[in-house]
Design an enzyme around this catalytic site. Structure first.
Site, PDB file in Angstrom:
ATOM      1  N   HIS A  93       0.918  -1.164  -0.111  1.00  0.00           N
ATOM      2  CA  HIS A  93       0.174  -0.021   0.059  1.00  0.00           C
ATOM      3  C   HIS A  93       0.843   1.138   0.048  1.00  0.00           C
ATOM      4  O   HIS A  93       2.048   1.310   0.305  1.00  0.00           O
ATOM      5  CB  HIS A  93      -0.909  -0.051   1.328  1.00  0.00           C
ATOM      6  N   ASP A  95       0.324   4.979   1.886  1.00  0.00           N
ATOM      7  CA  ASP A  95      -0.294   5.242   3.051  1.00  0.00           C
ATOM      8  C   ASP A  95      -1.645   6.407   2.779  1.00  0.00           C
ATOM      9  O   ASP A  95      -1.365   7.280   2.125  1.00  0.00           O
ATOM     10  CB  ASP A  95       0.566   6.122   4.206  1.00  0.00           C
ATOM     11  N   HIS A 249       4.599   0.134   0.083  1.00  0.00           N
ATOM     12  CA  HIS A 249       5.589  -0.385   1.116  1.00  0.00           C
ATOM     13  C   HIS A 249       4.605  -1.418   1.903  1.00  0.00           C
ATOM     14  O   HIS A 249       3.461  -1.523   1.640  1.00  0.00           O
ATOM     15  CB  HIS A 249       5.921   0.540   2.245  1.00  0.00           C
ATOM     16  N   ARG A 264       7.006   6.388  13.609  1.00  0.00           N
ATOM     17  CA  ARG A 264       6.694   6.947  12.306  1.00  0.00           C
ATOM     18  C   ARG A 264       6.375   8.633  12.378  1.00  0.00           C
ATOM     19  O   ARG A 264       5.501   8.928  13.200  1.00  0.00           O
ATOM     20  CB  ARG A 264       5.506   6.135  11.642  1.00  0.00           C
TER      21      ARG A 264
HETATM   22 FE   FE2 Z   1       2.058   2.239   5.818  1.00  0.00          FE
END
Ligand code: FE2
Length: 291
Positions: A93, A95, A249, A264
């Site tokens: 995917h 994000d 990713h 993140r």
């Molecule tokens: Fe992700």
């Protein structure tokens, strides 16, 4: 600064500079735009240092759920996998494509790697586009896709307990389905890349459900080709920065039930667009394919 490619299609390790150094930023960003994901082994950034580096790329994102819960300042997302929280990002995917303006960059910092496993993989969505046959490229460039957050909301129900219905209502109200091109033009490099996030792609505009599902399934299989990928084996303190606009990713969720803690930060992006007249500033990484 040394930039060392770690795979054929994308990915480079950067050495010889400190990612905290503002004077190195222009070179780091140029390497990122060219290689799509860059790695710093043992960067060991504090949370504030990660924010500071992120701010050089743009505006750190306030994730929609945090915003609905009242956040007015961006916050770092800490992803903690363990015996009770298996990794959930185990599919290709990019994000939050259910946002009208999905993120432009992400910075991932490894706090605690598992003893073994838990790698992250990236796919060059530019390489995947470049190597399609010309008639398929032409078809994909003509398409638009509706993305929605329904599968994300299912995840909220699984995790958010009593707060879930309120968050779900807010997500549906404030983040309705959006239409994105199937192929986007990168706003900085002019490269074309496939926009793909299986979970969030509802339907190709103008296609029947059967046609839509068949073509999306084909793309889902295509981006699994290992020649488009790079895989990073994390060590404590590693930093990965990637371009959300040109890559996909996924996790390789093989570390359960070990603990893995990662930090993140996403950076705001702009609305994906397709412009047939833009020439890319980097050549294709593949020879043109003849079938
Ligand atoms: Fe992700």
């Amino acid at each position: 600064m040394q930039v060392t490619r770690v795979a054929g299609a994308l990915g480079a390790r950067i050495g010889g500079v400190d990612p905290r150094d503002p004077a190195a930023f222009d070179d780091i960003k140029a390497a990122l735009l060219e290689h799509e994901v860059v790695f710093f082994r043992g960067a060991n950034l504090s949370e504030e240092e990660q924010f500071e580096l992120g701010r050089r790329f743009g505006t750190p994102s306030i994730f929609p759920v945090q915003r609905l819960l009242g956040a007015t300042e961006p916050r770092m997302t800490v992803i903690q996998d363990g015996p009770d929280s298996p990794n959930a990002a185990d599919g290709w995917h990019t994000d939050a494509t259910w946002l009208a303006e999905p993120p432009a960059y992400a910075l991932l910092h490894m706090e605690k790697p598992p003893e073994v496993g838990g790698d992250t993989m990236w796919c060059s969505a530019t390489a995947a586009y470049d190597q399609l046959a010309a008639p398929m490229q032409e078809l994909l460039c003509s398409l638009r896709v509706i993305h929605d957050n329904e599968s994300f909301i299912q995840g909220v129900y699984a995790k958010a307990g009593d707060a879930a219905p309120k968050i779900a209502d807010g997500l549906r109200e404030h983040y309705p389905p959006v239409e994105h091109p199937m192929v986007r033009t990168h706003p900085e490099t002019g490269r074309r890349s496939i926009v793909f996030a299986w979970r969030f792609m509802n339907r190709i505009v103008g296609f029947s459900e059967h046609e839509s599902k068949s073509l999306l399934t084909f793309i889902g299989e295509w981006v699994k080709e290992p020649r488009f990928h790079v895989r990073w084996q994390w060590e404590q303190g590693d930093l990965a920065i990637w371009d959300e606009r040109s890559t996909l990713h996924r996790a390789s969720a093989d570390h359960w039930p070990q603990k893995r803690v990662i930090r993140r930060l996403e950076i705001d992006g702009d609305r994906p667009f397709f412009d047939p007249d833009v020439e890319p500033i980097f050549p294709s990484k593949f020879q043109p394919f003849t079938y």
